[in-house]
Design a protein around this motif. Structure first.
Motif, PDB file in Angstrom:
ATOM      1  N   UNK A 124       0.830  -1.204   0.000  1.00 57.85           N
ATOM      2  CA  UNK A 124       0.000   0.000   0.000  1.00 57.85           C
ATOM      3  C   UNK A 124       0.865   1.255   0.000  1.00 57.85           C
ATOM      4  N   UNK A 125       1.911   1.308   0.855  1.00 60.40           N
ATOM      5  CA  UNK A 125       2.787   2.485   0.894  1.00 60.40           C
ATOM      6  C   UNK A 125       3.592   2.610  -0.398  1.00 60.40           C
ATOM      7  N   UNK A 126       3.998   1.472  -0.959  1.00 59.55           N
ATOM      8  CA  UNK A 126       4.733   1.535  -2.223  1.00 59.55           C
ATOM      9  C   UNK A 126       3.832   2.075  -3.329  1.00 59.55           C
ATOM     10  N   UNK A 127       2.564   1.617  -3.338  1.00 59.18           N
ATOM     11  CA  UNK A 127       1.601   2.134  -4.309  1.00 59.18           C
ATOM     12  C   UNK A 127       1.410   3.640  -4.124  1.00 59.18           C
ATOM     13  N   UNK A 128       1.292   4.058  -2.861  1.00 63.54           N
ATOM     14  CA  UNK A 128       1.043   5.477  -2.567  1.00 63.54           C
ATOM     15  C   UNK A 128       2.204   6.349  -3.031  1.00 63.54           C
ATOM     16  N   UNK A 129       3.434   5.954  -2.659  1.00 64.49           N
ATOM     17  CA  UNK A 129       4.567   6.820  -3.003  1.00 64.49           C
ATOM     18  C   UNK A 129       4.974   6.690  -4.471  1.00 64.49           C
ATOM     19  N   UNK A 130       4.606   5.599  -5.123  1.00 66.33           N
ATOM     20  CA  UNK A 130       4.858   5.489  -6.565  1.00 66.33           C
ATOM     21  C   UNK A 130       3.906   6.364  -7.371  1.00 66.33           C
ATOM     22  N   UNK A 131       2.725   6.626  -6.807  1.00 71.49           N
ATOM     23  CA  UNK A 131       1.723   7.406  -7.538  1.00 71.49           C
ATOM     24  C   UNK A 131       1.596   8.851  -7.061  1.00 71.49           C
ATOM     25  N   UNK A 132       2.147   9.151  -5.902  1.00 70.98           N
ATOM     26  CA  UNK A 132       2.120  10.509  -5.359  1.00 70.98           C
ATOM     27  C   UNK A 132       2.983  11.418  -6.237  1.00 70.98           C
ATOM     28  N   UNK A 133       2.378  12.534  -6.710  1.00 71.78           N
ATOM     29  CA  UNK A 133       3.111  13.455  -7.589  1.00 71.78           C
ATOM     30  C   UNK A 133       2.554  14.855  -7.426  1.00 71.78           C
ATOM     31  N   UNK A 134       3.154  15.792  -8.161  1.00 74.69           N
ATOM     32  CA  UNK A 134       2.681  17.175  -8.103  1.00 74.69           C
ATOM     33  C   UNK A 134       1.232  17.284  -8.581  1.00 74.69           C
ATOM     34  N   UNK A 135       0.817  16.368  -9.449  1.00 74.66           N
ATOM     35  CA  UNK A 135      -0.551  16.431 -10.009  1.00 74.66           C
ATOM     36  C   UNK A 135      -1.532  15.474  -9.321  1.00 74.66           C
ATOM     37  N   UNK A 136      -1.023  14.607  -8.467  1.00 72.32           N
ATOM     38  CA  UNK A 136      -1.887  13.622  -7.788  1.00 72.32           C
ATOM     39  C   UNK A 136      -1.584  13.710  -6.298  1.00 72.32           C
TER      40      UNK A 136
ATOM     41  N   UNK B 139      -6.603   2.948   7.300  1.00 69.91           N
ATOM     42  CA  UNK B 139      -5.361   3.209   6.559  1.00 69.91           C
ATOM     43  C   UNK B 139      -4.240   3.756   7.431  1.00 69.91           C
ATOM     44  N   UNK B 140      -4.585   4.268   8.596  1.00 68.10           N
ATOM     45  CA  UNK B 140      -3.548   4.802   9.489  1.00 68.10           C
ATOM     46  C   UNK B 140      -2.592   3.704   9.933  1.00 68.10           C
ATOM     47  N   UNK B 141      -3.088   2.456   9.976  1.00 70.73           N
ATOM     48  CA  UNK B 141      -2.218   1.326  10.361  1.00 70.73           C
ATOM     49  C   UNK B 141      -1.083   1.189   9.363  1.00 70.73           C
ATOM     50  N   UNK B 142      -1.400   1.371   8.062  1.00 70.48           N
ATOM     51  CA  UNK B 142      -0.358   1.300   7.033  1.00 70.48           C
ATOM     52  C   UNK B 142       0.561   2.517   7.097  1.00 70.48           C
TER      53      UNK B 142
ATOM     54  N   UNK C 153      -1.765  11.301  13.429  1.00 67.15           N
ATOM     55  CA  UNK C 153      -1.668  10.106  14.279  1.00 67.15           C
ATOM     56  C   UNK C 153      -2.719  10.095  15.380  1.00 67.15           C
ATOM     57  N   UNK C 154      -3.142  11.277  15.810  1.00 65.00           N
ATOM     58  CA  UNK C 154      -4.051  11.368  16.955  1.00 65.00           C
ATOM     59  C   UNK C 154      -5.523  11.274  16.561  1.00 65.00           C
ATOM     60  N   UNK C 155      -5.813  11.174  15.267  1.00 62.96           N
ATOM     61  CA  UNK C 155      -7.215  11.034  14.845  1.00 62.96           C
ATOM     62  C   UNK C 155      -7.772   9.686  15.287  1.00 62.96           C
ATOM     63  N   UNK C 156      -9.094   9.622  15.476  1.00 62.81           N
ATOM     64  CA  UNK C 156      -9.717   8.393  15.999  1.00 62.81           C
ATOM     65  C   UNK C 156     -10.657   7.721  15.004  1.00 62.81           C
ATOM     66  N   UNK C 157     -10.837   8.323  13.825  1.00 59.79           N
ATOM     67  CA  UNK C 157     -11.681   7.695  12.804  1.00 59.79           C
ATOM     68  C   UNK C 157     -11.165   8.067  11.428  1.00 59.79           C
ATOM     69  N   UNK C 158     -11.623   7.334  10.424  1.00 53.41           N
ATOM     70  CA  UNK C 158     -11.110   7.542   9.063  1.00 53.41           C
ATOM     71  C   UNK C 158     -11.445   8.919   8.508  1.00 53.41           C
ATOM     72  N   UNK C 159     -12.641   9.421   8.821  1.00 54.42           N
ATOM     73  CA  UNK C 159     -13.042  10.723   8.290  1.00 54.42           C
ATOM     74  C   UNK C 159     -12.086  11.819   8.765  1.00 54.42           C
ATOM     75  N   UNK C 160     -11.794  11.821  10.059  1.00 56.12           N
ATOM     76  CA  UNK C 160     -10.872  12.829  10.595  1.00 56.12           C
ATOM     77  C   UNK C 160      -9.462  12.616  10.074  1.00 56.12           C
ATOM     78  N   UNK C 161      -9.100  11.353   9.882  1.00 54.87           N
ATOM     79  CA  UNK C 161      -7.756  11.057   9.384  1.00 54.87           C
ATOM     80  C   UNK C 161      -7.556  11.661   7.995  1.00 54.87           C
ATOM     81  N   UNK C 162      -8.529  11.453   7.106  1.00 51.71           N
ATOM     82  CA  UNK C 162      -8.381  11.987   5.744  1.00 51.71           C
ATOM     83  C   UNK C 162      -8.409  13.512   5.734  1.00 51.71           C
TER      84      UNK C 162
END
Length: 815
Positions: free
Chosen positions: A639-651, A670-673, A710-719
């Motif tokens: 998952x992290x490899x996918x994220x950093x391979x696709x993370x760019x100035x436009x994405x 996703x915070x676990x990853x 890191x201190x968020x407690x649910x996915x909505x707040x995390x994003x």
């Protein structure tokens, strides 16, 4: 002449009796027949109940008699034309009145003598045979009824009389020599003593009646007609894959019938054995099916095992002590004691040291037996030379039977190892010098598992049935089930593995089916299932006690990871993609490994690291072959490899993480990853599998997430926090560009220390070109010193994770 016997189910009602008459009619065209019939199904039990009820001064015995009368008169109405009924109704009325008189006497006296009980029990065969004889005459005019009591003579041992064969054989031979009828119909079970009192030949005595007649007339064959297609390799009610046995010897049939094969009453074989008269077991309801032929020299096949049978409700009595060693007569005293109490010994084994004797008897006799044995050896027990008799109840005897076993090495070894692999504990063993029978005593709760396991081993071409209990049927679980459905036939045909999904569960619903859940519409079936309950799920899995059971955890749940020990300790294998258990406290990890070894229950978790990649399996082979791992470098988060391979100035970072979740590359949280916890768990598992002791807190986690994330407690707040801190992630991207590097989240272990965190990977590194969701692991070992052993490939995704779980299941099937 041919002798035919039809059992209670064959004459249970008018419809079945019509089938019986059709069989007799067809056979009467070619041969003279003697036909023996049992009581209507259930009538003998009703008669015995009526006797006990009357003796208890309960007037309900009259209602039981009325039920018996109604059952027989209903059969007359359906089988015999109204114009022909008068005589048979008068006969039945006479017999019923006689029965009532006997029971009235029992009621008045408040007791029932064994002589009266015998007479009462025999009315079932008398009534049924008289009705069937009249019905038969409508089809076969050249037929007649003969009362067996006039031909079979016994002593006066009421309840289980012994036959006087000298008188009986002469009476039967003289009668059939003079008889010109094509068919003679006789009641089974009943006989008479020299004073013309009715006696019975014991339960199952109708078979015995037929065999006595067959031997006396030197019949060409004895046919036993019942409701199954012959004798089976095991009880088909317990072992669904059991097969009919086409040919079997007298001795093998006697062994199987002794050990519970109820299709044949054990004494049946004895009268016909001397003259080698074949016995055919046939099915009244499928008369064209071959059945089982019992003969002196049966056609042999390559399998030395003919059948597997069992006796339940057994108790094991053990008498032991130093006072038995070298002392003659101990066994004699023991068996004389049991004989005095009229207790039948089913199983015997004695240590060669003479220190102990084990015997198997019925549970119902155990308490009386113990009291009698302790009384007999009272002096030796008081002197501490012999211990008080030890009783273990609720056991079962399982026996392998086969005439040719003595010519094949290793049969007992295969039997014991097969039971051992399924954690079936053997309490005692007995094998005769003839090697026709190998018997073991086991717990009654294990009998279904034992019979199925042994049948699979000896009769099913080594096809291994795996019973799966699956918890977690989301993205990965759905792919896993789809793969099973797709590969099921291939596995059975090519790998001899029969996969059955017995249970499916998610957080809301669960579904169980002991015969296997159909995978065509499993989603709807689960949705219509019962409310999910983890404790109930565990209890049901244990209660089913199926062979080769596998609990499959496809969740990321802490509570589910904490129940593995309950399965492993019951010899239930565990396959999991849940990393929590193996990355928990070292003590718990070691405990699970220990339970796996102790109870011979595989504990497989290949997908904990690298999804479907064979990383852990390869590591295990390295360690098993004597290699030592010194250093590990790895990118372990697809998952992290996918994220950093696709993370760019436009994405932007937020959207890439969202997409990774949609693709099924991240955990539900996703915070676990992104926190590095997931990668830390993975490297910890590899370290432990390499033979090192380490805890989670020993791993340095260089988390790249801002503290607020890191201190968020649910996915909505995390994003939301990811969007808020977009500049933080963009700066990481800029730094990588400036260094002409790529961002990778790397796990390392070296010199006893471990860490996880972001690294800027230069172009010359093998990690630089790691694309998509791929993982890579480098193992530096004593053998791979300068050039590491590298494993690389897709390390995330529902399909590849499911395939890794599937591969672990297949590994268990191949053990």
């Amino acid at each position: 002449m041919i002798v035919l016997k039809f059992g209670g189910t064959s004459v249970a009602n008018a419809e079945n009796i019509s089938k019986t008459i059709a069989i007799v009619s067809n056979k009467s065209n070619d041969d003279k027949l003697a036909v023996v019939v049992s009581a209507f199904s259930g009538v003998t039990d009703l008669l015995i109940l009526a006797g006990k009820t009357a003796a208890a001064k309960d007037k309900n015995y009259k209602n039981i008699v009325a039920e018996i009368e109604q059952k027989h008169k209903a059969a007359i109405d359906e089988l015999i034309p109204l114009t022909e009924q008068t005589e048979i109704i008068n006969t039945i009325n006479s017999n019923i009145n006689h029965l009532k008189t006997l029971l009235d006497g029992c009621y008045l006296l408040g007791e029932i003598s064994i002589r009266t009980a015998d007479s009462v029990a025999g009315f079932g065969e008398l009534l049924s045979s008289q009705i069937i004889a009249v019905a038969l005459k409508q089809k076969v005019s050249n037929s007649e009824f003969k009362d067996s009591r006039e031909l079979i003579k016994t002593n006066s041992n009421f309840g289980k009389a012994s036959v006087d064969f000298e008188k009986t054989n002469k009476l039967i031979a003289d009668y059939f020599d003079k008889n010109s009828n094509q068919v003679v119909l006789l009641p089974g079970f009943i006989a008479s003593d020299t004073a013309e009192n009715s006696t019975t030949l014991g339960r199952g005595g109708s078979d015995y009646t037929a065999a006595i007649i067959a031997a006396a007339v030197k019949a060409s064959i004895l046919e036993i007609w019942t409701d199954v297609n012959g004798m089976f390799t095991a009880n088909p009610k317990i072992v669904k894959q059991a097969q009919p046995i086409e040919n079997i010897s007298y001795q093998e049939a006697m062994e199987l019938s002794h050990f519970g094969a109820k299709v044949l009453y054990p004494p049946t074989i004895q009268p016909v054995l001397k003259d080698s008269i074949p016995i055919f077991i046939k099915n009244t309801f499928e008369p064209d099916v071959y059945g089982t032929l019992i003969s002196k020299n049966p056609v042999s096949n390559t399998n030395p095992i003919k059948g597997i049978s069992h006796i339940d409700k057994i108790a094991l009595l053990t008498l032991e002590g130093s006072g038995m060693i070298g002392i003659s007569g101990s066994s004699k005293r023991l068996f004389e004691t049991l004989s005095r109490e009229n207790i039948n010994v089913i199983f015997i084994t004695q240590a060669s040291s003479e220190h102990s004797i084990c015997i198997g008897i019925l549970n119902s006799d155990a308490d009386v037996a113990k009291e009698a044995i302790d009384t007999t050896f009272e002096i030796e027990i008081s002197q501490n030379k012999i211990d008080p008799c030890v009783v273990e109840k609720d056991l079962c005897i399982v026996a392998l039977v086969g005439e040719s076993m003595k010519n094949h090495q290793g049969i007992s070894g295969k039997m014991f190892s097969t039971l051992g692999k399924n954690n079936v504990n053997i309490r005692a063993i007995a094998q005769g010098a003839s090697e026709r029978n190998i018997s073991v005593v086991i717990n009654e709760k294990d009998v279904k598992k034992a019979l199925n396991t042994l049948h699979e081993r000896f009769f099913e071409d080594n096809t291994k049935q795996l019973n799966l209990f699956v918890m977690g049927i989301g993205n990965v679980g759905e792919k896993f089930i789809d793969q099973i459905a797709q590969q099921k036939k291939f596995l059975k045909d090519n790998l001899k593995i029969n996969l059955r999904v017995i249970a499916l569960s998610n957080s809301r619903k669960m579904l169980f089916d002991e015969e296997g859940i159909s995978l065509k519409d499993w989603k709807n079936e689960v949705n219509n299932g019962e409310t999910a309950n983890v404790n109930e799920f565990i209890s049901r899995v244990k209660a089913l006690n199926l062979r080769n059971s596998i609990f499959v955890d496809i969740t990321a749940d802490y509570d589910i990871a904490s129940i593995y020990d309950q399965f492993l300790s019951e010899n239930i294998a565990v396959v999991t993609c849940n990393k929590i258990a193996c990355s928990s406290k070292l003590e718990n990890y070691k405990k699970l490994k220990s339970l796996s070894r102790k109870y011979n229950a595989p504990f497989l978790f290949e997908t904990n690291v690298g999804a479907g990649l064979p990383i852990i399996d390869t590591l295990k082979h390295l360690i098993a072959s004597g290699d030592k791992v010194n250093k590990i470098n790895a990118v372990l988060s697809g998952s992290l490899n996918f994220i950093f391979n696709n993370f760019s100035e436009t994405y932007n970072f937020h959207d890439v993480v969202k997409e990774a979740g949609v693709q099924g590359f991240t955990e539900p949280d996703p915070k676990i990853d992104l926190s590095g916890v997931d990668v830390a768990r993975k490297i910890l598992i590899l370290i432990r599998e390499s033979g090192y002791a380490m805890e989670m807190e020993d791993i340095e986690n260089n988390c790249f997430l801002p503290q607020e994330c890191m201190e968020t407690t649910n996915n909505e707040d995390f994003f939301k926090s990811l969007t808020k801190h977009a500049d933080h992630f963009n700066n990481l991207l800029k730094e990588a560009k400036a260094k002409d590097s790529r961002i990778k989240f790397v796990a390392s272990f070296d010199n006893g220390k471990a860490s996880v965190g972001l690294q800027f990977i230069p172009k010359e590194s093998p990690f630089y070109n790691l694309e998509g969701k791929d993982n890579i692991v480098e193992f530096y070992t004593d053998r791979y010193i300068e050039q590491p052993l590298i494993i690389k490939g897709a390390g995330a995704g529902a399909a590849v994770t499911a395939s890794g779980i599937f591969a672990d299941v297949i590994r268990i099937g191949n053990v």
